[in-house]
Design a protein around this motif. Structure first.
Motif, PDB file in Angstrom:
ATOM      1  N   THR A   1       0.804  -1.213   0.000  1.00  0.00           N
ATOM      2  CA  THR A   1       0.000   0.000   0.000  1.00  0.00           C
ATOM      3  C   THR A   1       0.837   1.263   0.000  1.00  0.00           C
ATOM      4  OG1 THR A   1      -0.112  -0.003   2.413  1.00  0.00           O
ATOM      5  CG2 THR A   1      -1.849  -1.176   1.243  1.00  0.00           C
TER       6      THR A   1
ATOM      7  N   LYS B   1      -4.871   5.023  -6.108  1.00  0.00           N
ATOM      8  CA  LYS B   1      -4.344   4.198  -7.183  1.00  0.00           C
ATOM      9  C   LYS B   1      -3.083   3.453  -6.750  1.00  0.00           C
ATOM     10  CE  LYS B   1      -4.165   2.844 -11.539  1.00  0.00           C
ATOM     11  NZ  LYS B   1      -5.150   1.894 -12.093  1.00  0.00           N
TER      12      LYS B   1
ATOM     13  N   PRO C   1      -2.101   1.278  -4.151  1.00  0.00           N
ATOM     14  CA  PRO C   1      -3.230   1.893  -3.464  1.00  0.00           C
ATOM     15  C   PRO C   1      -2.896   2.135  -1.986  1.00  0.00           C
ATOM     16  CG  PRO C   1      -3.531  -0.466  -3.569  1.00  0.00           C
ATOM     17  CD  PRO C   1      -2.150  -0.180  -4.102  1.00  0.00           C
TER      18      PRO C   1
ATOM     19  N   MET D   1     -13.711  -3.506  -4.862  1.00  0.00           N
ATOM     20  CA  MET D   1     -12.600  -3.222  -3.949  1.00  0.00           C
ATOM     21  C   MET D   1     -11.636  -4.390  -3.895  1.00  0.00           C
ATOM     22  SD  MET D   1     -14.525  -1.367  -0.750  1.00  0.00           S
ATOM     23  CE  MET D   1     -12.998  -1.046   0.111  1.00  0.00           C
ATOM     24  N   LYS D   2     -10.384  -4.089  -3.546  1.00  0.00           N
ATOM     25  CA  LYS D   2      -9.374  -5.129  -3.377  1.00  0.00           C
ATOM     26  C   LYS D   2      -9.677  -5.946  -2.123  1.00  0.00           C
ATOM     27  CE  LYS D   2      -5.774  -2.578  -5.810  1.00  0.00           C
ATOM     28  NZ  LYS D   2      -5.747  -3.500  -6.954  1.00  0.00           N
ATOM     29  N   GLU D   3      -9.216  -7.180  -2.138  1.00  0.00           N
ATOM     30  CA  GLU D   3      -9.559  -8.108  -1.064  1.00  0.00           C
ATOM     31  C   GLU D   3      -9.069  -7.621   0.300  1.00  0.00           C
ATOM     32  OE1 GLU D   3      -8.924 -12.822   0.165  1.00  0.00           O
ATOM     33  OE2 GLU D   3      -8.150 -12.042  -1.739  1.00  0.00           O
ATOM     34  N   TYR D   4      -7.843  -7.053   0.338  1.00  0.00           N
ATOM     35  CA  TYR D   4      -7.320  -6.604   1.634  1.00  0.00           C
ATOM     36  C   TYR D   4      -8.126  -5.434   2.190  1.00  0.00           C
ATOM     37  CZ  TYR D   4      -5.051  -2.274   0.096  1.00  0.00           C
ATOM     38  OH  TYR D   4      -4.800  -0.999  -0.362  1.00  0.00           O
ATOM     39  N   GLN D   5      -8.676  -4.610   1.289  1.00  0.00           N
ATOM     40  CA  GLN D   5      -9.512  -3.494   1.735  1.00  0.00           C
ATOM     41  C   GLN D   5     -10.830  -4.005   2.309  1.00  0.00           C
ATOM     42  OE1 GLN D   5      -9.555  -1.357  -2.004  1.00  0.00           O
ATOM     43  NE2 GLN D   5      -7.985   0.076  -1.311  1.00  0.00           N
ATOM     44  N   GLN D   6     -11.405  -5.020   1.668  1.00  0.00           N
ATOM     45  CA  GLN D   6     -12.639  -5.620   2.183  1.00  0.00           C
ATOM     46  C   GLN D   6     -12.408  -6.236   3.557  1.00  0.00           C
ATOM     47  OE1 GLN D   6     -13.923  -8.401  -0.802  1.00  0.00           O
ATOM     48  NE2 GLN D   6     -14.919  -6.838  -2.041  1.00  0.00           N
TER      49      GLN D   6
END
Length: 408
Positions: free
Chosen positions: A97, A155, A157, A244-249
Motif C-alpha cells: 500500500t 491508485k 493503493p 474493492m481489493k480483497e485486503y480493503q474488504q
C-alpha cells in the motif's frame, strides 16, 4: 533586526515544545521497538533523528515565510505535488500500500507532500473574497481540488492516506462558511452508503434524510434530486464493494466486527490490545515490554508505535501522550479562531483536521475500534516523509499564530 526579534518573541514556544516532546517520546518508543538482544539496531533510530533534525529546520523556515507568499504559491505547490503523485505511479518503487521515490537509502513518499499542497490550495480557494460556497459550481471545484490527489493516492493503493484527503474537505468547507443544510446534503450520501449494507437500516436512514429534506422547505426539485441521489448510493454501494481489493474488504469487515481474522489483520489488533492492556498503570518499564521485545506485533515501530508506549509506560505514558495531543489540537483551534486572515484561519483549521484524523484513526486502530489503515501516529511513528510533512503543518500553525493580528 528589531522587527525580527519581535517576530521571534511572538512565537508560540509552548506549542513548539509540545511537538518536540512528542518527537522525543517517538524516539524513545522507536529505540525500544527496534531493540534486539541487549544491543540496539540503531539504524531506524538514527534515521529518525536525522529526519527529525531536517524536519525542525524545515519547520523553522516555514515559520518565517510571509503568509502572502504561501497564498501566492499555493497552486504551484499543489501542482508539484500532483505531478509527483502521477510520477510515482509510473517510476516509483514500493509494494503493498505504499509507493515512494528511492534515492539511495532515502525513500520519499509524495503522498505526504500532497497533504500539504492540498491543504494550501484548498485554503487559498476557500478564502477568496466573495466566494459563494453554496453555489454548486464553486463547491464542485473545491471537491475536485481534493479528489484529484485522493484518487491518485488510492491508485497506489494507499487507503489510509486517501482517507486523510477525504477527511479534509467537509470540515474545511464548513469552517469557510458552507451552510449547515448544504453540509447535511453532502453528508447524507455517506450515511446512505454505510446503511446500504442492511435493508432495514437503509430504510430508516432514507426516512430520516427525507424528513430533513422536506423540513428544509427548499422546493420539490431540491427534495427529489437529493432523494434520488441517496437511493442511487444505496444501489451502487454493493457494486463498489465487489470492485474493492480483497485486503480493503478484509479491513472493513474486521472493523465492523463481521470477521475476526485472528491470523491475519485481526492478529495485529489482538496483539495490539494485549500490549496496551498488559502495561497497567505504571507500565513494564523501558525495554521491558514482552510483547514489544518478543516482536509479537508487526510494524510496531510505525503503525503500532502507540502499543509500545502503552506497554512500557502504561496508563501514565498514554495519559501524557493524550495530554500533549489535546494541547496541540486545542492550540490549533484557538489559533484558527483568533487569526484575522481568512486564508490563515482556514489553513490552520485544515492542519488541525489532518492531525486530529490521524490521531483518532491510529489510536482507534490499536485498540480495535478503527480499521487497520496504515496511518502513522503524528510525530511518534517511524517515517521521514510523514514526520517532515507534519512539522511543515506545525510551521504553518506557528506562522499564523505569529501573525495572528495581520489580515494577510
Amino acid at each position: 533586526m528589531l522587527s525580527e526579534h519581535k517576530s521571534i518573541r511572538h512565537l508560540d514556544f509552548k506549542l513548539l515544545a509540545t511537538v518536540v516532546v512528542l518527537m522525543l517520546f517517538g524516539l524513545v518508543a522507536i529505540y525500544s521497538a527496534t531493540f534486539v538482544d541487549s544491543e540496539s539496531d540503531l539504524l531506524n533510530f538514527k534515521k529518525q533523528i536525522i529526519w527529525g533534525i531536517l524536519g525542525l529546520l524545515v519547520l523553522a523556515g516555514t515559520i518565517f515565510i510571509p503568509i502572502r507568499v504561501l497564498n501566492k504559491y499555493a497552486y504551484t505547490v499543489y501542482g508539484i505535488s500532483v505531478f509527483l503523485l502521477f510520477a510515482v505511479l509510473m517510476i516509483g518503487t514500493g509494494a503493498g500500500t505504499d509507493r515512494w521515490f528511492a534515492l539511495g537509502p532515502i525513500r520519499i513518499q509524495p503522498s505526504e507532500l500532497a497533504k500539504v499542497g492540498t491543504l494550501l490550495v484548498l485554503a487559498k480557494y476557500l478564502s477568496k473574497e466573495n466566494r459563494d460556497l453554496n453555489n454548486f459550481r464553486e463547491l464542485a471545484i473545491a471537491f475536485s481540488l481534493v479528489f484529484l490527489p485522493l484518487l491518485l493516492v488510492m491508485k497506489q493503493p494507499d487507503l489510509g492516506s486517501a482517507l486523510v484527503f477525504l477527511a479534509l474537505i467537509l470540515p474545511m468547507l464548513h469552517w469557510a462558511g458552507l451552510s449547515s443544510m448544504v453540509l447535511f446534503v453532502l453528508i447524507a450520501p455517506l450515511i446512505s452508503l454505510v446503511c446500504a449494507f442492511n435493508y432495514y437500516t437503509f430504510l430508516i436512514a432514507m426516512l430520516i434524510i427525507s424528513a430533513v429534506l422536506f423540513l428544509s422547505q427548499r422546493g420539490l426539485t431540491f427534495f427529489l434530486v437529493n432523494f434520488v441521489l441517496n437511493i442511487g448510493v444505496g444501489v451502487v454501494t454493493p457494486i463498489m464493494w465487489n470492485l474493492m481489493k480483497e485486503y480493503q474488504q478484509k479491513r472493513i469487515l474486521t472493523f465492523l466486527g463481521l470477521v475476526t481474522d485472528p491470523h491475519g489483520l485481526g492478529y495485529q489488533v489482538i496483539q495490539s490490545k494485549v500490549s496496551i492492556g498488559s502495561g497497567g498503570f505504571w507500565g513494564k518499564g523501558f525495554l521491558q515490554g514482552t510483547q514489544t521485545q518478543l516482536r509479537f506485533l508487526p510494524e510496531q515501530h510505525t503503525d503500532f508505535i502507540f502499543c509500545v508506549i502503552g506497554e512500557e509506560f502504561g496508563f501514565l505514558g498514554i495519559f501524557a501522550i493524550f495530554a500533549l495531543f489535546f494541547y496541540l489540537i486545542f492550540k490549533g483551534l484557538t489559533i484558527a479562531s483568533e487569526v484575522k486572515s481568512k486564508f490563515s484561519s482556514i489553513l490552520v483549521f485544515g492542519g488541525v483536521i489532518i492531525f486530529l484524523f490521524q490521531i483518532v484513526v491510529n489510536i482507534g486502530m490499536t485498540i480495535g475500534i478503527m480499521p487497520v489503515t496504515g496511518l502513522p501516529l503524528p510525530f511518534l511513528s517511524y517515517g521521514g516523509s510523514a514526520l517532515i510533512s507534519n512539522l511543515v503543518i506545525v510551521g504553518l500553525l506557528l506562522n499564523a499564530s505569529r501573525k495572528r493580528f495581520e489580515y494577510f
